[in-house]
Structures are given as structure tokens and as C-alpha cells.
Design an enzyme around this catalytic site. Structure first.
Site, PDB file in Angstrom:
ATOM      1  CG  ASN A   1     -17.769  56.734  75.935  1.00 18.59           C
ATOM      2  OD1 ASN A   1     -18.630  56.719  74.266  1.00 18.59           O
ATOM      3  ND2 ASN A   1     -18.617  56.995  77.042  1.00 18.59           N
TER       4      ASN A   1
ATOM      5  NE  ARG B   1     -22.541  55.514  76.043  1.00 22.76           N
ATOM      6  CZ  ARG B   1     -22.865  56.577  76.719  1.00 22.76           C
ATOM      7  NH1 ARG B   1     -21.675  57.380  77.005  1.00 22.76           N
ATOM      8  NH2 ARG B   1     -23.830  57.140  76.971  1.00 22.76           N
TER       9      ARG B   1
ATOM     10  CG  HIS C   1     -28.776  59.525  77.207  1.00 22.85           C
ATOM     11  ND1 HIS C   1     -29.724  60.280  77.517  1.00 22.85           N
ATOM     12  CD2 HIS C   1     -27.481  59.594  77.347  1.00 22.85           C
ATOM     13  CE1 HIS C   1     -28.349  61.675  76.753  1.00 22.85           C
ATOM     14  NE2 HIS C   1     -27.134  60.972  76.881  1.00 22.85           N
TER      15      HIS C   1
ATOM     16  CG  ASP D   1     -20.340  74.636  79.867  1.00 26.41           C
ATOM     17  OD1 ASP D   1     -19.291  73.004  79.811  1.00 26.41           O
ATOM     18  OD2 ASP D   1     -20.859  74.240  81.227  1.00 26.41           O
TER      19      ASP D   1
ATOM     20  CB  VAL E   1     -27.832  68.961  83.075  1.00 25.31           C
ATOM     21  CG1 VAL E   1     -28.903  70.831  83.983  1.00 25.31           C
ATOM     22  CG2 VAL E   1     -26.106  70.232  82.438  1.00 25.31           C
TER      23      VAL E   1
HETATM   24  P1  AMP Z   1     -22.307  65.660  81.176  1.00 28.90           P
HETATM   25  O1  AMP Z   1     -23.283  65.381  79.713  1.00 28.90           O
HETATM   26  O2  AMP Z   1     -23.206  64.842  81.541  1.00 28.90           O
HETATM   27  O3  AMP Z   1     -20.563  65.683  81.524  1.00 28.90           O
HETATM   28  O4  AMP Z   1     -22.864  66.841  81.715  1.00 28.90           O
HETATM   29  C1  AMP Z   1     -22.297  68.260  80.937  1.00 28.90           C
HETATM   30  C2  AMP Z   1     -22.950  68.941  81.201  1.00 28.90           C
HETATM   31  O5  AMP Z   1     -22.971  69.185  82.816  1.00 28.90           O
HETATM   32  C3  AMP Z   1     -22.340  70.938  80.355  1.00 28.90           C
HETATM   33  O6  AMP Z   1     -23.647  71.512  80.335  1.00 28.90           O
HETATM   34  C4  AMP Z   1     -22.008  71.500  82.109  1.00 28.90           C
HETATM   35  O7  AMP Z   1     -22.607  72.563  82.154  1.00 28.90           O
HETATM   36  C5  AMP Z   1     -23.479  70.811  82.786  1.00 28.90           C
HETATM   37  N1  AMP Z   1     -22.582  71.191  84.529  1.00 28.90           N
HETATM   38  C6  AMP Z   1     -21.640  69.972  85.130  1.00 28.90           C
HETATM   39  N2  AMP Z   1     -21.578  70.630  86.403  1.00 28.90           N
HETATM   40  C7  AMP Z   1     -22.227  72.472  86.079  1.00 28.90           C
HETATM   41  C8  AMP Z   1     -23.029  72.908  87.206  1.00 28.90           C
HETATM   42  N3  AMP Z   1     -22.303  73.086  88.426  1.00 28.90           N
HETATM   43  N4  AMP Z   1     -23.880  73.647  86.985  1.00 28.90           N
HETATM   44  C9  AMP Z   1     -24.975  73.473  86.173  1.00 28.90           C
HETATM   45  N5  AMP Z   1     -23.901  72.790  84.934  1.00 28.90           N
HETATM   46  C10 AMP Z   1     -23.160  71.663  84.998  1.00 28.90           C
END
Ligand code: AMP
Length: 397
Positions: free
Chosen positions: A11, A94, A182, A284, A330
């Protein structure tokens, strides 16, 4: 005994390249061998990091090379030293945009590469980096078969109403239409959901891919019917740094009254908006949930509002709602976001079991919820590896 093959999944982004190596004899027994990334591509601070299948660090090395081909060479040499008897047989990539031409993964040939180049205007921030990685590998390892897997392909089953903007036809004919993204994640969920709940194989399912990029997909009988991202990955629900749907009049205002140029608008929309823009703190979700600032709470509120509102719109596209799936960073990890989205969809028959939601059970809906709700971790890399195997075993594709 059959040979154990290894498959490299790539990726590639602008300055980093994430990879995952799978081992197995066929698509049914693929296991992750290692994952990692090369960061700082094109700078003097390139770094290679790798972990094993249990996420234990295997390597963390500063590299003197900076160009993509040399760094990919380093990666392939490193993989070669780790394979323990299995053979690297292919690489799957990807690729963010397949345009209208590519409705399925395709084996890369020089002609395919030329066709991918033509799609750069549709995804100028991502497609060039995807192509550069494929080209660099093709030049250094011409014998290694490569497969391009598209984030748009899964949405090609959508009816025309879902794919069309209400703009002059000539523009639509030129390709100014909704593609959706996605797709590899949604396709993985389409495969997994019937394993978790076989009775839902033909159901109308709202899949919420909520990560730093976020979108929703209306999926009927495992096929995409509608989705929230459109021509680009900017549309739809609010995201980490992107606003989601925004009145296009805002952009006209910014250009006319504030004198913003196209690059400034692009930066505003891709990098300064969304949760980051609203909170002024972070993109985040974990940080926002941990913050006491009212602006952080407002950002999370806007996110949940947007997901529920657009989720309800997608239920209309499917003519009803039989199940909801949460996935990505998330969606898989934030019980708070899941619960706040579900509360807003209660009128559609969605009710969570708070304990199951907190425990991140696979099924998190209450026993009396008309609509079952699931948390299913996505795995786009595995989808790419499976496609790579399938594509190479079908000579005509
Ligand atoms: P991704 O792009 O799928 O890797 O997701 C990244 C997002 O997931 C970021 O905003 C992270 O803060 C959120 N994330 C990961 N773990 C948690 C958690 N335990 N609680 C809340 N948000 C999370």
C-alpha cells in the site's frame, strides 16, 4: 507436500509504503508472516521497520537509500532473507482508483500501467504513488507477477442513480461521477459477514468503515448499492482531516471572497478540516475522546451526527435496514462512537447491548434489537492477497 508461497501486499503512499507478507499454499490458508513500512521515501531519513505476525519488532533500520526503487530493492532482499524456504511468487498492490475501466483486480502489464497513468487526474494525491511502486518493482523484478487491486472496484455494481451527480450529462460522460472508495474493506466485510451471520447473506447491510478516512456503504446481498464517498475520498462523513460533504458554495465563497487558490483549497479540504479543523486539537479519535476540551467533544459529536445522518440516507438507498457493521480503527475500537451512532439510529430498529458494545463482542446489539449490529475487523491486505492469488490463477484476467 505443496509449496508454501509468499505474497507481498503493498500500500504505497506519497512518502511511506506499508507492506504485509502472507504465506500459504492457497487463498484459504493465508497467514500473515510479517508487516511493516518504509517511511521517509524521497528524503534523507528513510527508515525500514518490520514486525512479525504477533507484532513483535523484527527490524528498525535507518536507510541511506532514498529513491523508491532502491528502497523496494532493500525490502525484497530483506523478505528473501526471512522466508525460510517459501518462495515470493507475486505482489499485490492497493490502487486507489480504477476509474470506469477496472471493475476487478488486474494483472499488471505495460498496457495496464499506461491505463493506470490515465487515471492520475482522478486521484492525483494517491494514484501516482501507487503506480510508482508498481513501476519500480516491474523494472527491478520483471519476473515477479504484480496485481493491481482497486479501492473503487467494489462499487461498480451500484445503480446509476448512486453513481451520478445532477450535473450536465457531458461531464458525467467524461467521468465526473461518484466512484466510491474503501472497496477492498467493504469486499472483505461482504465475505466475513455471512460467516458470522449466515442468515444475513441476502440482507440490506449498512457497513460503517470508520477510520482516519471514513465512509459508509449500503450493501445488499453482498453488493454495493450506494456509498458516501464520491468522485474523490473527500465526500461523505466528516473524517480525521477531511470535512466530508460540504456545500460546494463554500468553496466558491473561499475562492471569490478569500482569494484561495486551488492548492490552498486542496490543503484545506484534505489536511486541515474534519476532526482536526473542528477541534483544533487532533485528527485522532483516541486523543479527542481523552480530551476535556469542549471543541474535542464537538468534533466527536459532529462525526457521530454525520455517520448517523448519512447512514439513514443509505438505508433509504437500500429500501430498508437489516443489519449494521462497524469496522476500521474507530469502528472497531470506539465503544462511545458506536453507541452514539446507534442511539441516533434507534428509530430504524437499532439498539445496542451496552456490555457487549464495551466488550467489543462480534455481535453488539441488544437481544430485542430488530436490526443486529456487528463489529468485524477489516483486513484489506488479506483481500488483496486473495485477489492476487485468484487473478494469477485465471489466465484471462
Ligand atoms: P484507521 O485509519 O482505520 O487506522 O483508524 C485510525 C483511527 O482509529 C484514529 O482516529 C484512531 O484514534 C482511532 N482509534 C484507534 N484505536 C482507538 C480506540 N481504542 N478508541 C478510539 N479510537 C481509536
Amino acid at each position: 507436500m505443496s509449496q508454501r508461497n509468499a505474497y507481498l501486499v503493498i500500500n504505497a503512499g506519497s512518502s511511506s509504503l506499508k507492506f504485509c507478507v502472507f504465506q500459504g499454499s492457497d487463498a484459504a490458508d493465508l497467514e500473515v508472516a510479517f508487516t511493516g513500512q518504509i517511511s521517509g521515501i524521497g528524503t534523507q531519513q528513510a527508515r525500514f521497520e518490520a514486525k512479525d505476525a504477533h507484532r513483535h519488532p523484527l527490524a528498525s533500520v535507518a536507510l541511506s537509500q532514498s529513491d523508491r526503487a532502491a528502497l523496494l530493492g532493500y525490502l525484497l532482499d530483506w523478505i528473501g532473507g526471512q522466508l525460510n524456504g517459501s518462495v515470493l511468487v507475486a505482489a499485490g498492490h492497493r490502487v486507489v482508483h480504477g476509474g470506469t475501466r477496472f471493475s476487478a483486480p488486474v494483472r499488471v502489464t505495460p498496457a495496464v500501467l499506461d491505463q493506470l497513468e490515465e487515471l492520475i487526474p482522478l486521484a492525483p494525491l494517491h494514484e501516482p504513488h501507487n503506480i510508482a511502486a508498481i513501476r519500480a518493482l516491474a523494472e527491478s523484478y520483471p519476473q515477479l507477477p504484480q496485481v493491481a487491486c482497486f479501492d473503487t472496484a467494489f462499487h461498480q455494481t451500484q445503480p446509476w442513480q448512486s453513481q451520478t451527480f445532477a450535473i450536465p450529462r457531458a461531464l458525467t460522460a467524461e467521468g465526473v461521477r461518484r466512484y466510491g472508495f474503501h472497496g477492498l474493506s467493504y469486499e472483505y466485510i461482504a465475505h466475513q459477514l455471512p460467516r458470522v451471520a449466515p442468515e444475513l447473506a441476502d440482507a440490506r447491510v449498512l457497513v460503517c468503515h470508520l477510520g482516519s478516512g471514513a465512509s459508509l456503504c449500503a450493501m445488499a446481498a453482498g453488493r454495493s448499492v450506494d456509498t458516501t464517498m464520491g468522485f474523490t475520498a473527500l465526500d461523505g462523513v466528516p473524517m480525521g482531516t477531511r470535512p466530508g460533504s460540504i456545500d460546494p458554495g463554500v468553496l466558491i465563497y473561499l475562492m471569490r471572497e478569500k482569494g484561495l487558490g486551488v492548492d490552498e483549497i486542496e490543503t484545506l479540504l484534505y489536511h486541515k478540516s474534519g476532526m482536526l479543523g473542528v477541534s483544533g486539537i487532533s485528527n485522532d479519535m483516541r486523543e479527542l475522546e481523552g480530551s476535556d476540551a469542549p471543541e474535542a467533544a464537538e468534533a466527536v459529536e459532529l462525526f457521530c451526527h454525520g455517520v448517523a445522518k448519512q447512514g439513514a440516507a443509505l438505508a433509504a438507498s437500500m429500501g430498508g435496514l437489516d443489519a449494521v457493521v462497524f469496522t476500521a480503527g474507530v469502528g472497531e475500537n470506539s465503544a462511545q462512537v458506536r453507541s452514539r451512532v446507534a442511539e441516533r439510529l434507534e428509530w430504524l430498529g437499532v439498539r445496542l447491548d451496552p456490555a457487549a458494545n464495551r466488550a467489543k463482542a462480534t455481535r453488539i446489539s441488544a437481544a430485542d434489537s430488530r436490526v443486529p449490529v456487528f463489529v468485524i475487523p477489516t483486513n484489506e491486505e488479506q483481500m488483496i492477497a486473495r485477489h492476487t492469488i485468484a487473478c494469477l490463477s485465471t489466465p484471462s484476467r
